[in-house]
Design an enzyme around this catalytic site. Structure first.
Site, PDB file in Angstrom:
ATOM      1  CG  HIS A 141     -50.985  27.234 -38.599  1.00 10.51           C
ATOM      2  ND1 HIS A 141     -50.676  27.405 -37.011  1.00 10.51           N
ATOM      3  CD2 HIS A 141     -50.809  28.268 -38.548  1.00 10.51           C
ATOM      4  CE1 HIS A 141     -50.570  28.670 -36.761  1.00 10.51           C
ATOM      5  NE2 HIS A 141     -51.552  29.387 -37.517  1.00 10.51           N
ATOM      6  CG  HIS A 194     -55.008  30.767 -40.837  1.00 10.68           C
ATOM      7  ND1 HIS A 194     -56.110  31.536 -39.938  1.00 10.68           N
ATOM      8  CD2 HIS A 194     -54.222  30.917 -40.493  1.00 10.68           C
ATOM      9  CE1 HIS A 194     -55.192  31.447 -38.752  1.00 10.68           C
ATOM     10  NE2 HIS A 194     -53.734  30.866 -39.373  1.00 10.68           N
ATOM     11  CD  GLN A 201     -57.309  36.693 -36.319  1.00  8.52           C
ATOM     12  OE1 GLN A 201     -56.648  36.032 -38.018  1.00  8.52           O
ATOM     13  NE2 GLN A 201     -56.371  37.173 -35.650  1.00  8.52           N
ATOM     14  CG  HIS A 235     -53.035  32.063 -34.068  1.00 10.27           C
ATOM     15  ND1 HIS A 235     -53.969  30.657 -34.681  1.00 10.27           N
ATOM     16  CD2 HIS A 235     -52.737  31.969 -35.354  1.00 10.27           C
ATOM     17  CE1 HIS A 235     -53.501  30.669 -35.607  1.00 10.27           C
ATOM     18  NE2 HIS A 235     -52.816  31.482 -36.006  1.00 10.27           N
ATOM     19  CD  GLU A 291     -48.737  36.066 -35.771  1.00 12.40           C
ATOM     20  OE1 GLU A 291     -49.958  34.968 -35.149  1.00 12.40           O
ATOM     21  OE2 GLU A 291     -48.496  35.587 -36.545  1.00 12.40           O
ATOM     22  CG  ASP A 306     -49.418  31.090 -40.570  1.00  9.68           C
ATOM     23  OD1 ASP A 306     -50.914  30.917 -40.326  1.00  9.68           O
ATOM     24  OD2 ASP A 306     -48.863  32.528 -39.753  1.00  9.68           O
TER      25      ASP A 306
HETATM   26 ZN   LIG Z   1     -51.925  31.402 -38.067  1.00  6.75          ZN
END
Ligand SMILES: [Zn+2]
Length: 411
Positions: A54, A56, A149, A207, A210, A306
């Site tokens: 995980h 980005h 996103q 995701h 969160e 992440d």
């Molecule tokens: Zn993430």
């Protein structure tokens, strides 16, 4: 053919490991007999290379160019918009490559990157990360997730772009259902992502929840959809912070469903420690999901980096040993069994959700390995040494040498 002699495994066993081509050929005491290229590794630890499942890569290293914000997830997402509009394939590729190389130096040879797919950046982030992945294919294996996103219903056009992303090379379907405006839209978001995954026969890595808001409950929607569609073992839910804020009875029910659906939870304590709990005073919550309860229920739990110096997190260097140490603090992992679980969370557990059969320290496994200058995994966590050597598909791809000296005054 080459061999490592008298190397320690995380179990404490001392063995020889022989590699033939890109595979581990033999493991066992004295099994390297007759191998000409053999290195004495007495006192050193051998681990399988980490998997960072995980990360980005499209957003890494942009922090210096962003406006300061309030430190929350929403603040970070907004702060990135302008920079994302200015992305070029070359710019994304250069930054992603820098972090892939850093990850390899730190013992990671497989990465799974979420890549923003939305109407702000279009497919530029994906093209950049795919270019970096191709450039680095001699040192690491990088897979990509088409990640909306900005939402799917909140960002009209994103769904078509996700479809296009899968067509041009994204490996998995992403998602972020809690980002939609209401529960009906969240449910629709989950449904649409599963539709896409089924149509392209891809795994899913979303995701999920969160947020500190315990009333946000899209993890259960994801679990229900996974069970209904028979997607057992093919779904990862990342973060799931709000599960900690929900009541215990509800959380137990959802955790049981996740176990039944074979869902992997990507708990990413490193970023959630700094993003969540920002509204709390006094006892400030850690923001991580119910790691101990998920573990006790037999749910597959992984830790990811992440973020690396992006709008969400100012730190990070693609070092899973650092990620594991921070995660161990966040999740109260201190006993020998706990630390073994922490190692699993960056090795065997992500291998399970990648559905790899040739991963690990066993004959026949792909020789993605790292040698550390310490005798045990516990000491590796404590001392945080870089690996002396890292191998990808049986080929040496990185070496680190650290030298430090103390100058004492002698009488
Ligand atoms: Zn993430």
């Amino acid at each position: 053919m080459w061999a490592l002699q008298a190397v320690r495994l995380p179990s404490g066993a001392v063995v020889d490991v022989t590699v033939d081509g890109d595979r581990i050929a033999r493991i066992g005491s004295g099994t390297s007999f007759g191998v000409a290229l053999a290195e004495d590794c007495t006192g050193k630890l051998l681990l399988p290379a980490y998997i960072d499942s995980h990360v980005h890569l499209d957003k890494v290293l942009i922090r210096d160019e962003l406006q300061e914000h309030d430190g929350t997830l929403a603040g970070a997402i907004g702060a990135i918009h302008e920079r994302k509009r200015g992305y070029t394939v070359h710019d994304v590729c250069e930054r992603a490559r820098t972090v892939i190389e850093a990850s390899v130096r730190s013992g990671t040879t497989r990465l799974r990157s979420h890549v923003d797919v939305d109407t702000i950046g279009g497919l530029t982030p994906l093209e950049g990360v795919l270019a970096a992945a191709a450039e680095c294919s001699d040192i690491a294996e990088v897979r990509t997730i088409a990640f909306p996103q900005e939402g799917v219903l909140r960002d009209p056009g994103a769904y078509d772009l996700m479809e296009a992303a899968l067509e041009v090379g994204a490996d998995l379907v992403g998602g972020m259902p809690h980002w939609e405006v209401d529960e009906a839209a969240q449910r629709e978001h989950v449904r649409l992502c599963f539709d896409l995954a089924e149509r392209f026969d891809r795994d899913i890595d979303m995701h999920v929840d969160e947020t500190d808001d315990g009333s946000i409950r899209t993890l259960e929607m994801v679990a229900d959809e996974t069970l209904q569609r028979g997607y057992y073992g093919r779904v990862v839910a990342g973060h799931v912070c709000s599960l900690s804020a929900a009541d215990d009875v509800y959380a137990e029910r959802v955790i049981e469903k996740c176990a039944r659906a074979g869902i992997t939870i990507a708990a990413n304590p490193v970023t959630n420690l700094v993003l969540q709990g920002r509204g709390d005073r006094g006892l400030i919550r850690r923001g991580t999901t119910r790691i101990a309860e998920l573990r006790a229920a037999g749910v597959n739990v992984i830790f990811g980096q992440d973020c690396v110096k992006d709008g969400f997190y100012p730190f990070g260097r693609g070092d899973m040993l650092e990620v594991t140490l921070i995660s161990a603090h966040a999740a109260h992992l201190t006993t020998r069994a706990d630390l073994a679980f922490a190692l699993q969370a960056v090795t065997e557990a992500p291998a399970r959700c990648w559905r790899l059969e040739d991963y690990g320290l066993k004959p026949g496994a792909r020789a993605d390995l790292q040698l550390l200058p310490v005798p045990s995994w516990e000491d590796a966590l404590r001392l945080q040494p870089p690996p002396e050597k890292v191998w990808f598909r049986g080929r040496l791809v990185a070496e680190n040498q650290v030298e430090s000296v103390v100058y004492r005054r002698r009488a």
